[in-house]
Design a protein around this motif. Structure first.
Motif, PDB file in Angstrom:
ATOM      1  N   ASP A   1     -30.770  14.254   0.903  1.00 25.09           N
ATOM      2  CA  ASP A   1     -32.040  13.748   1.437  1.00 25.09           C
ATOM      3  C   ASP A   1     -32.826  12.970   0.390  1.00 25.09           C
ATOM      4  O   ASP A   1     -33.528  12.000   0.718  1.00 25.09           O
ATOM      5  CB  ASP A   1     -32.891  14.903   1.960  1.00 25.09           C
ATOM      6  CG  ASP A   1     -32.322  15.498   3.231  1.00 25.09           C
ATOM      7  OD1 ASP A   1     -31.545  14.805   3.900  1.00 25.09           O
ATOM      8  OD2 ASP A   1     -32.651  16.670   3.537  1.00 25.09           O
TER       9      ASP A   1
ATOM     10  N   PHE B   1     -30.761   9.595   0.089  1.00 25.60           N
ATOM     11  CA  PHE B   1     -30.769   8.802   1.319  1.00 25.60           C
ATOM     12  C   PHE B   1     -31.855   9.326   2.249  1.00 25.60           C
ATOM     13  O   PHE B   1     -31.558   9.987   3.247  1.00 25.60           O
ATOM     14  CB  PHE B   1     -29.403   8.872   2.012  1.00 25.60           C
ATOM     15  CG  PHE B   1     -28.268   8.370   1.178  1.00 25.60           C
ATOM     16  CD1 PHE B   1     -27.954   7.022   1.137  1.00 25.60           C
ATOM     17  CD2 PHE B   1     -27.505   9.252   0.415  1.00 25.60           C
ATOM     18  CE1 PHE B   1     -26.906   6.560   0.367  1.00 25.60           C
ATOM     19  CE2 PHE B   1     -26.459   8.800  -0.358  1.00 25.60           C
ATOM     20  CZ  PHE B   1     -26.153   7.447  -0.389  1.00 25.60           C
TER      21      PHE B   1
ATOM     22  N   MET C   1     -34.596   9.808   5.105  1.00 23.55           N
ATOM     23  CA  MET C   1     -34.611   9.388   6.501  1.00 23.55           C
ATOM     24  C   MET C   1     -36.036   9.173   6.959  1.00 23.55           C
ATOM     25  O   MET C   1     -36.908  10.005   6.720  1.00 23.55           O
ATOM     26  CB  MET C   1     -33.933  10.460   7.368  1.00 23.55           C
ATOM     27  CG  MET C   1     -34.052  10.223   8.861  1.00 23.55           C
ATOM     28  SD  MET C   1     -33.179   8.750   9.406  1.00 23.55           S
ATOM     29  CE  MET C   1     -31.490   9.350   9.350  1.00 23.55           C
TER      30      MET C   1
ATOM     31  N   ASN D   1     -26.384   7.299  10.502  1.00 23.97           N
ATOM     32  CA  ASN D   1     -25.456   7.706   9.446  1.00 23.97           C
ATOM     33  C   ASN D   1     -26.163   8.286   8.228  1.00 23.97           C
ATOM     34  O   ASN D   1     -25.513   8.746   7.298  1.00 23.97           O
ATOM     35  CB  ASN D   1     -24.575   6.531   9.025  1.00 23.97           C
ATOM     36  CG  ASN D   1     -25.382   5.351   8.510  1.00 23.97           C
ATOM     37  OD1 ASN D   1     -26.608   5.339   8.628  1.00 23.97           O
ATOM     38  ND2 ASN D   1     -24.705   4.356   7.954  1.00 23.97           N
ATOM     39  N   ARG D   2     -27.499   8.281   8.215  1.00 25.63           N
ATOM     40  CA  ARG D   2     -28.252   8.906   7.126  1.00 25.63           C
ATOM     41  C   ARG D   2     -28.669  10.340   7.464  1.00 25.63           C
ATOM     42  O   ARG D   2     -29.221  11.035   6.617  1.00 25.63           O
ATOM     43  CB  ARG D   2     -29.515   8.094   6.802  1.00 25.63           C
ATOM     44  CG  ARG D   2     -29.253   6.872   5.920  1.00 25.63           C
ATOM     45  CD  ARG D   2     -30.559   6.121   5.689  1.00 25.63           C
ATOM     46  NE  ARG D   2     -30.387   5.051   4.711  1.00 25.63           N
ATOM     47  CZ  ARG D   2     -30.814   5.092   3.458  1.00 25.63           C
ATOM     48  NH1 ARG D   2     -31.448   6.163   3.029  1.00 25.63           N
ATOM     49  NH2 ARG D   2     -30.628   4.083   2.633  1.00 25.63           N
TER      50      ARG D   2
ATOM     51  N   SER E   1     -28.728  14.112   7.732  1.00 28.76           N
ATOM     52  CA  SER E   1     -28.076  15.226   7.049  1.00 28.76           C
ATOM     53  C   SER E   1     -28.183  16.522   7.852  1.00 28.76           C
ATOM     54  O   SER E   1     -27.705  17.561   7.424  1.00 28.76           O
ATOM     55  CB  SER E   1     -28.703  15.434   5.665  1.00 28.76           C
ATOM     56  OG  SER E   1     -30.093  15.675   5.762  1.00 28.76           O
TER      57      SER E   1
END
Length: 417
Positions: free
Chosen positions: A71, A74, A76, A85-86, A88
């Protein structure tokens, strides 16, 4: 040696305690009832926790640490830069599978698509109310820039209308759209049939729709959960002639766990009456002098009071109730009734010619001793298992109860009961 020293001291203490109970029985009847009543008021502070991750994953497991790292690398942003696709975690969402009522029917037929578009319109118009605040789907949906993310390519291909259905040939799994835009529909259609050896879709049995929602901050997350509930009610309200709608929400499994608690309440009541009847009948003898039917009823009632006191005390302390605790009343009733029979069996071994205080002292020194030691070992085992569950970091998915129990016995040895 130390155990026998502890046992002898505990036996003497319980003997004295039993004699006090025999001499002054009234306080030991009134005070527990008053204590149970005062603790039962804690039910007003009763809270529950049905979060699956909280219930079934280790607190400090490496999977959670890895997710925190992911997190941070990447991040969100559900409010304007949502990218699937990001993700988690599963987040909040509504997943809808729609299929035809008859196997021979085509989900891409005009009549079926018309009902699908109607459902989509109802879905996007659903609102959730939290207190005095009302939230629309447009406020709670995951967004890219200012528009709701709509990962439903089949609906986009038809432009959310049935006007051009007969003029559009869908290719599977990739469909070329206007302006050099291609749509991947491999994950959206199920039961696909083709025209010969081509990739042109002749018919399909089912379609999958997905609606991602925001789950932060807390007030938005609460509103998204409520929106999921409203969507479920909406889907159950409308009746369709061509399609069948099935839903899966982020809260579906948690809601099912809550339903388990509701379904177990009648079983608990039945178990209470069965145990009461069994206890009364087991203590009935050929004469009324040795028969103790009232003790059987009070023994079960005592276990019930213990359950009420425990739930009330933990609610006072702010400990949330989890669905696994639904087994507690059954275990408590079973253990409580078992302890009652142990006490009565020990009482019957005493001489009827001695005074009640002396008989109580003898009963407590024998029966209460074994009950106390068994309870201490049970609590000790539970604490150790809980500690192992909290500290375990070798398995990102955590250990099952039986794995924890095996590890406990390997480290601490068997528990003598």
């Amino acid at each position: 040696m130390a155990f026998y020293f502890f046992e002898s001291r505990l036996k003497v203490a319980l003997c004295r305690y039993g004699r006090v109970v025999g001499n002054y029985p009234i306080p030991f009847i009134v005070l527990p009832l008053m204590l149970t009543f005062s603790l039962a008021v804690g039910g007003f502070y009763f809270t529950g926790n049905n979060d699956i991750e909280y219930l079934f994953t280790p607190t400090n497991g490496p999977a959670k640490k890895d997710r925190d790292l992911l997190d941070s690398l990447f991040p969100m942003n559900y409010s304007g830069e949502f990218l699937a696709n990001r993700q988690s975690d599963f987040g909040r969402y509504a997943s809808v599978i729609i299929y035809t009522k008859k196997q021979i029917e085509n989900i891409l037929a005009v009549d079926s698509l018309r009902e699908i578009f109607e459902f989509h319109d109802y879905m996007t118009k659903t609102k959730a109310s939290i207190g005095r605040e009302e939230y629309s789907y447009r406020q709670l949906c995951a967004k890219w820039k200012t528009q709701c993310v709509d990962p439903n390519p089949v609906l986009k291909i038809y432009n959310y209308t049935t006007q051009n259905v007969n003029f559009i040939n869908i290719s599977y799994p990739v469909m070329a759209g206007p302006g050099n835009i291609s749509y991947f529909i491999g994950g959206s259609l199920g039961g696909v049939q083709f025209y010969g050896d081509t990739s042109i879709v002749k018919s399909a049995r089912a379609i999958l729709l997905f609606y991602p929602l925001k789950h932060s901050p807390n007030n938005i997350d609460e509103a998204s959960v409520e929106l999921e509930n409203e969507i479920t009610k909406m889907a159950a309200k409308y009746k369709w002639t061509k399609i069948i709608v099935t839903l899966t929400m982020s809260q579906t499994l948690a809601n099912e766990l809550d339903d388990i608690i509701i379904r177990m309440i009648p079983r608990f009541i039945i178990s209470f009456f069965i145990l009461t009847s069994f206890s009364v009948l087991s203590l009935m003898m050929t004469d009324w002098v040795t028969s103790k039917p009232v003790l059987g009823t009070l023994g079960v009632a005592s276990a019930l009071l213990a359950v009420i006191s425990t739930i009330g005390l933990l609610s006072y302390c702010g400990v949330p109730f989890i669905h696994l605790n639904i087994a507690m009343p059954f275990l408590t009733l079973g253990v409580g009734v078992d302890d009652m029979f142990i006490m009565i069996a020990s009482w019957r071994t005493t001489s009827p010619r001695t005074s009640v205080p002396n008989r109580m002292a003898e009963t407590f020194s024998e029966a209460a001793l074994s009950i106390t030691i068994t309870s201490i070992t049970d609590v000790s085992e539970g604490i150790q298992l809980r500690q192992l569950a909290l500290e375990d970091s070798s398995d990102p998915y955590g250990l099952t109860y039986y794995e924890l129990e095996e590890r406990y016995f390997n480290e601490y040895g068997p528990v003598i009961q």
